[in-house]
Write an enzyme that holds these catalytic residues in place. Structure first.
Site, PDB file in Angstrom:
ATOM      1  N   LYS A 121      32.300  37.659  45.877  1.00 36.17           N
ATOM      2  CA  LYS A 121      32.871  36.566  45.074  1.00 36.17           C
ATOM      3  C   LYS A 121      31.795  35.651  44.516  1.00 36.17           C
ATOM      4  O   LYS A 121      31.912  35.153  43.406  1.00 36.17           O
ATOM      5  CB  LYS A 121      33.881  35.768  45.896  1.00 36.17           C
ATOM      6  CG  LYS A 121      35.146  36.560  46.159  1.00 36.17           C
ATOM      7  CD  LYS A 121      36.347  35.699  46.430  1.00 36.17           C
ATOM      8  CE  LYS A 121      37.588  36.569  46.437  1.00 36.17           C
ATOM      9  NZ  LYS A 121      38.794  35.879  46.788  1.00 36.17           N
ATOM     10  N   LYS A 210      39.476  47.349  44.247  1.00 35.05           N
ATOM     11  CA  LYS A 210      40.824  46.977  44.691  1.00 35.05           C
ATOM     12  C   LYS A 210      41.566  46.214  43.588  1.00 35.05           C
ATOM     13  O   LYS A 210      40.928  45.552  42.757  1.00 35.05           O
ATOM     14  CB  LYS A 210      40.774  46.169  45.983  1.00 35.05           C
ATOM     15  CG  LYS A 210      40.360  44.729  45.846  1.00 35.05           C
ATOM     16  CD  LYS A 210      40.743  43.930  47.104  1.00 35.05           C
ATOM     17  CE  LYS A 210      40.459  42.459  46.850  1.00 35.05           C
ATOM     18  NZ  LYS A 210      41.104  41.556  47.761  1.00 35.05           N
ATOM     19  N   LYS A 213      43.576  39.675  41.858  1.00 38.29           N
ATOM     20  CA  LYS A 213      44.015  38.622  40.930  1.00 38.29           C
ATOM     21  C   LYS A 213      42.894  38.201  39.999  1.00 38.29           C
ATOM     22  O   LYS A 213      43.127  37.776  38.883  1.00 38.29           O
ATOM     23  CB  LYS A 213      44.389  37.359  41.704  1.00 38.29           C
ATOM     24  CG  LYS A 213      45.582  37.458  42.571  1.00 38.29           C
ATOM     25  CD  LYS A 213      45.693  36.144  43.358  1.00 38.29           C
ATOM     26  CE  LYS A 213      46.492  36.337  44.605  1.00 38.29           C
ATOM     27  NZ  LYS A 213      46.046  35.507  45.706  1.00 38.29           N
TER      28      LYS A 213
HETATM   29  N1  AQP Z   1      44.540  45.430  46.483  1.00 37.90           N
HETATM   30  C1  AQP Z   1      45.126  45.104  47.624  1.00 37.90           C
HETATM   31  N2  AQP Z   1      45.725  46.041  48.383  1.00 37.90           N
HETATM   32  C2  AQP Z   1      46.349  45.709  49.548  1.00 37.90           C
HETATM   33  N3  AQP Z   1      46.403  44.446  50.011  1.00 37.90           N
HETATM   34  C3  AQP Z   1      45.833  43.473  49.289  1.00 37.90           C
HETATM   35  N4  AQP Z   1      45.721  42.145  49.458  1.00 37.90           N
HETATM   36  C4  AQP Z   1      45.037  41.601  48.419  1.00 37.90           C
HETATM   37  N5  AQP Z   1      44.687  42.556  47.561  1.00 37.90           N
HETATM   38  C5  AQP Z   1      45.161  43.745  48.059  1.00 37.90           C
HETATM   39  C6  AQP Z   1      46.272  41.427  50.609  1.00 37.90           C
HETATM   40  O1  AQP Z   1      47.091  40.365  50.127  1.00 37.90           O
HETATM   41  C7  AQP Z   1      47.039  39.291  51.058  1.00 37.90           C
HETATM   42  C8  AQP Z   1      46.818  38.016  50.334  1.00 37.90           C
HETATM   43  O2  AQP Z   1      45.595  38.013  49.660  1.00 37.90           O
HETATM   44  P1  AQP Z   1      45.033  36.635  49.106  1.00 37.90           P
HETATM   45  O3  AQP Z   1      45.714  36.249  47.870  1.00 37.90           O
HETATM   46  O4  AQP Z   1      45.036  35.619  50.148  1.00 37.90           O
HETATM   47  O5  AQP Z   1      43.544  36.931  48.859  1.00 37.90           O
HETATM   48  P2  AQP Z   1      42.790  38.077  48.217  1.00 37.90           P
HETATM   49  O6  AQP Z   1      42.643  39.192  49.181  1.00 37.90           O
HETATM   50  O7  AQP Z   1      41.545  37.412  47.789  1.00 37.90           O
HETATM   51  O8  AQP Z   1      43.675  38.552  46.964  1.00 37.90           O
HETATM   52  P3  AQP Z   1      43.079  39.097  45.643  1.00 37.90           P
HETATM   53  O9  AQP Z   1      44.135  39.483  44.709  1.00 37.90           O
HETATM   54  O10 AQP Z   1      42.076  40.141  45.902  1.00 37.90           O
HETATM   55  O11 AQP Z   1      42.393  37.814  45.040  1.00 37.90           O
HETATM   56  P4  AQP Z   1      40.956  37.709  44.492  1.00 37.90           P
HETATM   57  O12 AQP Z   1      40.952  38.461  43.222  1.00 37.90           O
HETATM   58  O13 AQP Z   1      40.788  36.237  44.301  1.00 37.90           O
HETATM   59  O14 AQP Z   1      40.038  38.300  45.509  1.00 37.90           O
HETATM   60  C9  AQP Z   1      45.937  39.621  52.058  1.00 37.90           C
HETATM   61  O15 AQP Z   1      46.539  40.079  53.258  1.00 37.90           O
HETATM   62  C10 AQP Z   1      45.187  40.740  51.410  1.00 37.90           C
HETATM   63  O16 AQP Z   1      44.629  41.618  52.358  1.00 37.90           O
END
Ligand code: AQP
Length: 346
Positions: A121, A210, A213
């Site tokens: 990040k 993966k 967002k």
């Molecule tokens: N691609 C994914 N596949 C399965 N599980 C996922 N999670 C996130 N992406 C995937 C799971 O969703 C939960 C919440 O995630 P979060 O919003 O708290 O944080 P994150 O993992 O940072 O989500 P993003 O979409 O990947 O955001 P960015 O782009 O900001 O990094 C968690 O349980 C996570 O494992």
């Protein structure tokens, strides 16, 4: 995963959180929210909208407020019942921040330096990243340990943070718990529950990344609030290869995009990749993709309808969050008081 069994013998409790940043996508749903819903009938659970994690990267305050309500509504629209589980936003329960400070003093720099999510990040701009982004996993450990949660349903990407939470819990137990008889296993070592084919949903455009967002192209993900046409278009345009689907999982080797679409199908239909390929092996993607569109819509459209209804009543959402925060604080505050006592605060 650190498989050392925890000698903690308190009650089983589930905790998990989702950040209110941007649109929730199919990865968040299949990797996390769907499992929360499944577990709510069998486990006491706390499900948290982690707004304090969200501001580790600047958020527009108006959008953050809207996003907290949207994620709450999406949780409920997906089937999470605020009567069965505790649904709340993190900033409303001060134990998270207070315990995080104490755990900041337990966690080691070297441990945090190894966290790959921070490296990804912060990228090349490490010096410019917020201190909060670096310390994020310690706050996550505090989120879990404030409730002495024993199980944490998350996607595969959070596995390393969970291992760190276990290390922090163990070090707290060694440094402070061991000083008082009966407190040697003060914190449980929380177990990650990383389940099934939904645990790692990949980008629709690149099977090695993966679904996320923060990816700039919206075509890489299916947002939970996308309309039917958008979902159909994104799946139609999802990257694939020219070969038909294999009949066995071994045939997905080296075919990351095909593996991802099969995994999504399996997770949405509560089956396995094996079962999907038993049925669909031999189909061309031009035949498989419409089936995937139908299945995705059959799951997301009802959620979307309920979401729209819930969002029409923002006051009700705020009341649910306030009620959840009150119930969460009732659990966390006595645990925090014991932590303060163990640490030696007057
Ligand atoms: N691609 C994914 N596949 C399965 N599980 C996922 N999670 C996130 N992406 C995937 C799971 O969703 C939960 C919440 O995630 P979060 O919003 O708290 O944080 P994150 O993992 O940072 O989500 P993003 O979409 O990947 O955001 P960015 O782009 O900001 O990094 C968690 O349980 C996570 O494992």
């Amino acid at each position: 995963m650190n498989d050392t069994p925890s000698a903690y013998n308190g009650p089983t409790r589930v905790f998990s959180g989702v950040q209110p940043t941007g649109n929730l996508h199919l990865g968040n749903y299949l990797g996390a929210i769907k499992n929360f819903v499944k577990m709510q009938d069998t486990h006491a659970g706390l499900y948290c909208i982690v707004d304090m994690h969200a501001i580790t990267v600047f958020q527009d305050p108006k959008e953050l407020k809207a996003s907290i309500r949207e994620v709450t509504a999406l949780f409920m629209a997906s089937g999470l019942d605020p009567k069965k589980s505790i649904l709340f936003n993190q900033s409303k329960v001060s134990a998270h921040a207070e315990l995080a400070w104490i755990l900041n003093c337990v966690a080691r720099m070297g441990w945090l330096n190894r966290m790959t999510q921070f490296k990804e990040k912060a990228g090349k701009h490490k010096e410019n990243a917020s201190v909060g982004l670096f310390a994020y996993p310690v706050l996550m450990a505090a989120d879990i340990l404030a409730y002495r949660a024993t199980h944490v349903p998350v996607g595969d990407d959070q596995k390393q943070h969970l291992e760190l939470a276990r290390d922090i819990a163990q070090k707290f137990n060694n440094d402070y718990g061991a000083l008082k008889q009966g407190c040697e296993n003060f914190f449980p070592l929380p177990d990650p529950l990383i389940q099934g084919p939904g645990a790692r949903i990949m980008s629709l455009r690149d099977g090695s990344k993966k679904m996320s967002k923060s990816e700039t192209s919206d075509m890489t993900r299916i947002n939970m609030t996308d309309d039917a046409d958008t979902i159909a278009q994104k799946i139609r345009k999802a990257r694939t290869d020219p070969d038909p689907l294999p009949s066995e999982v071994g045939g997905l080797e080296g075919r990351a995009e095909a593996r991802n679409l099969v995994g999504i199908y399996a997770a949405l239909s509560d089956t396995t990749a094996e079962e999907v390929l038993n049925e669909m092996g031999g189909l061309q993607f031009s035949e498989f993709k419409p089936k995937l569109v139908d299945l995705t819509l059959s799951v997301l459209e009802p959620i979307n309808h309920r979401f729209v209804e819930l969002m029409n009543n923002a006051e009700e959402i705020d009341l649910i969050l306030a009620d959840g925060a009150g119930r969460a604080a009732e659990i966390a505050d006595p645990i925090l008081a014991e932590v303060k006592e163990l640490v030696g605060f007057v």
